[in-house]
Design an enzyme around this catalytic site. Structure first.
Site, PDB file in Angstrom:
ATOM      1  N   HIS A  48     -82.831 -27.486   6.826  1.00 24.55           N
ATOM      2  CA  HIS A  48     -82.638 -26.245   6.081  1.00 24.55           C
ATOM      3  C   HIS A  48     -83.243 -25.027   6.797  1.00 24.55           C
ATOM      4  O   HIS A  48     -82.510 -24.084   7.127  1.00 24.55           O
ATOM      5  CB  HIS A  48     -83.186 -26.412   4.664  1.00 24.55           C
ATOM      6  N   GLU A  76     -94.517 -22.202   0.215  1.00 23.83           N
ATOM      7  CA  GLU A  76     -94.089 -22.690  -1.086  1.00 23.83           C
ATOM      8  C   GLU A  76     -94.121 -24.225  -1.149  1.00 23.83           C
ATOM      9  O   GLU A  76     -94.556 -24.787  -2.138  1.00 23.83           O
ATOM     10  CB  GLU A  76     -92.658 -22.177  -1.367  1.00 23.83           C
ATOM     11  N   ASP A  77     -93.670 -24.878  -0.110  1.00 26.34           N
ATOM     12  CA  ASP A  77     -93.406 -26.311  -0.193  1.00 26.34           C
ATOM     13  C   ASP A  77     -94.341 -27.220   0.596  1.00 26.34           C
ATOM     14  O   ASP A  77     -94.166 -28.436   0.577  1.00 26.34           O
ATOM     15  CB  ASP A  77     -91.958 -26.602   0.270  1.00 26.34           C
ATOM     16  N   ASP A 139     -81.099 -17.893   3.596  1.00 28.95           N
ATOM     17  CA  ASP A 139     -81.623 -19.027   2.827  1.00 28.95           C
ATOM     18  C   ASP A 139     -80.651 -19.383   1.704  1.00 28.95           C
ATOM     19  O   ASP A 139     -80.254 -20.534   1.522  1.00 28.95           O
ATOM     20  CB  ASP A 139     -82.996 -18.632   2.268  1.00 28.95           C
ATOM     21  N   ASP A 260     -50.662  -9.141  -2.056  1.00 25.11           N
ATOM     22  CA  ASP A 260     -51.402  -9.241  -0.806  1.00 25.11           C
ATOM     23  C   ASP A 260     -52.247 -10.507  -0.733  1.00 25.11           C
ATOM     24  O   ASP A 260     -53.437 -10.475  -0.543  1.00 25.11           O
ATOM     25  CB  ASP A 260     -52.258  -7.995  -0.564  1.00 25.11           C
TER      26      ASP A 260
HETATM   27 MN    MN Z   1     -85.336 -22.161   1.583  1.00 25.81          MN
END
Ligand code: MN
Length: 570
Positions: A48, A76-77, A139, A260
């Site tokens: 990611h 964060e993780d 992201d 279109d």
């Molecule tokens: Mn992320």
């Protein structure tokens, strides 16, 4: 394997050697930090951040942004801290990572429109450095591309948030392609039935259209040659599913009314060829009145430039043509990201060698003019542009009212400063503050992106100790003023003037002007005609503590026209 992918990529983007090394160092740090974590897809987590980094590199952004992309989920993780990021990769990278983290924590769209506006503003407030927005959008793009793997219960919320917050934000900063991609990715989750129907219907239309379009292309290229108009390429493209759906809703879902479904795009070398090519198209086929759009002379508010026309083309089929230069095309695709990339690449190796960013050919003045046009025509873009410049004021923070209004304050400001910034009454009667829904002490320094609600109590006075806490001079002045007034009021006895005058137009106005000039509040005015005469008696009480001032006012009133008598008493 993933590392190799990154190496290939950054080689292609020709970063400086030392930047390349730093990017790889960030990769190794991230891979190590996310070790053992898996994405919902079952792949290792590093996939990611890597995808996000490759995306920002493809937008032509600088090494700092690419490094921040690799590290954006670290705080964060994982167990690593922002301080570590700062120590290893510097302040800029840490600032971007922090902004992306805060957006992730605080932006939670629950589905109502007024909240959407607040959230968009909050993202801006958190993005003093516009690169925060770029990383956040990259992201979100990757998360949308892999949304299928996410538990179904979460899919719809994420798709809705993408559709209502991130796609409009991307559009606003001129990244139109990204905005459309995000909407297309969200579409199947928001409208599963329509998606099924439309995908099949479009497929059929396209199969039919392909042969037709190649005939159109041939006629156009021949005619352009004939008129010696150079062109770089002629593209044909199908309409996006999300924008097709928007259009269909306006014509009661009748696919035959959308002519279109495909558009022909002609890329030419310069502006005069744009108009020349338009002339050629119109000499071949009659245009549909009202569908000729000159977005070169009058760009769209987000900066979009192109010529559009819809003509009765081969077989009398209505077909849309878009004519633009390569620069316009890049601007339309990448918007502010392209601008940023250009700014960064100036004077660097990437610039001299001519990177993918064709903006290198743009004169700086052109871009500044473009930005200026955006500013003039679009208030919200102005906010974004402003956030580009805000780096110069790194000692400022940006916070929000519960209604989403952005307030900027000096760093270290407290809820009291915020309250006085809103209104002096709010400041004076402030008793508490809720920051991000939590009650906090009034002396707590505010942070970027905080949402602040002030709790007030009627008739309350500011506390003298606040003077030592507040940062803004506005708050200081107002606190002093309120305290002074409160002290004054204790021994303040109104003085009452009795004025006899021959009534005339504007008399009352002249009298009250004397009081305002002396910065004196009138408490009450009573006026009564004197019976059997042309005279009027006016009684005015005013808040005066100082007898010198009382005398001054008396003299001033006396000097007015038609005044017969003035006196005052305490
Ligand atoms: Mn992320």
């Amino acid at each position: 394997m993933y590392r190799e992918k990154l190496i290939t990529k950054i080689h292609r983007h020709r970063f400086l050697k030392e930047h390349e090394e730093k990017i790889l160092q960030a990769y190794d740090f991230a891979e190590d930090a996310h070790e053992g974590q898996l994405r919902h897809t079952g792949e290792p987590y590093i996939v990611h951040p890597l995808a996000v980094a490759i995306q920002t590199a493809d937008w032509g952004l600088d090494a700092t942004t690419v490094i921040a992309s690799l590290l954006h989920d670290i705080v964060e993780d994982t167990s690593h801290t922002l301080d570590e990021v700062k120590r290893l990769f510097g302040d800029d990278v840490a600032f971007i990572v922090d902004g992306v983290t805060k957006i992730g924590q605080r932006v939670r769209y629950q589905g109502n429109q007024s909240q959407a506006d607040t959230l968009k503003k909050m993202i801006l407030a958190l993005s003093r450095d516009i690169r925060v927005v770029f990383v956040k959008l990259a992201d979100r793009l990757h998360n949308m591309q892999t949304l299928d793997a996410v538990p179904i219960a979460k899919q719809r919320r994420i798709a809705l948030e993408t559709n209502e917050i991130y796609a409009p934000l991307a559009y606003r900063i001129g990244m139109a392609t990204l905005s459309g991609d995000l909407e297309d990715l969200a579409f199947p989750y928001l409208h599963p039935r329509e998606n099924k129907w439309l995908s099949t219907a479009i497929q059929e239309h396209l199969a039919e259209g392909e042969e037709y379009l190649s005939r159109v292309k041939e006629v156009v290229s021949k005619e352009l040659h004939h008129h010696r108009i150079k062109y770089q390429r002629i593209d044909t493209r199908a309409k996006r599913i999300s924008s097709l759906y928007k259009k269909l809703k306006r014509v009661s879902m009748d696919l035959n009314q959308v002519y279109d479904l495909v558009a022909v795009r002609i890329i030419v070398p310069n502006i005069s060829s744009c108009y020349a090519a338009l002339g050629v198209i119109h000499s071949l086929w009659p245009p549909l009145p009202g569908k000729i759009k000159d977005y070169i002379a009058l760009p769209k508010p987000n900066g979009y430039r192109s010529l559009h026309t819809t003509v009765f083309c081969l077989d009398k089929k209505l077909t849309e043509f878009q004519i633009r230069t390569e620069e316009m095309h890049n601007e339309n695709e990448y918007g502010l990201a392209a601008y940023w990339a250009y700014q960064q690449s100036k004077g660097s190796k990437r610039y001299e060698e001519g990177s993918r960013v064709t903006f290198a050919r743009h004169s700086e003045l052109d871009i500044l003019n473009q930005i200026k046009k955006w500013q003039e025509s679009f208030v919200e873009t102005k906010e974004i542009i402003e956030s580009l410049k805000i780096d110069l004021f790194s000692d400022r923070i940006f916070v929000l009212t519960p209604d989403g209004e952005v307030i900027d304050l000096p760093e270290g400001s407290t809820p009291i400063d915020f309250a006085y910034e809103i209104h002096s009454d709010v400041g004076n009667t402030c008793v508490g503050a809720r920051v991000n829904d939590k009650l906090v002490a009034l002396d707590r320094p505010l942070e970027d992106g905080d949402v602040i609600e002030i709790v007030t109590q009627k008739n309350k006075l500011p506390n003298k100790s606040w003077l030592a806490i507040v940062k803004t001079s506005k708050a200081k002045t107002r606190i002093r003023a309120a305290l002074r007034q409160a002290e004054g009021e204790d021994d303040k006895q109104p003085i009452t003037y009795t004025i006899t005058a021959r009534d005339r137009l504007g008399l009352m106005k002249d009298i009250s002007a004397v009081f305002s000039q002396q910065k004196t509040n009138i408490v009450s005015i009573v006026s009564r005609p004197v019976r059997g005469s042309q005279f009027t008696t006016v009684k005015i009480s005013a808040e005066i503590t100082n007898l010198d001032k009382a005398e001054k006012i008396l003299l001033k009133i006396k000097s007015l026209k038609n005044i017969r008598e003035v006196s005052y008493k305490k």
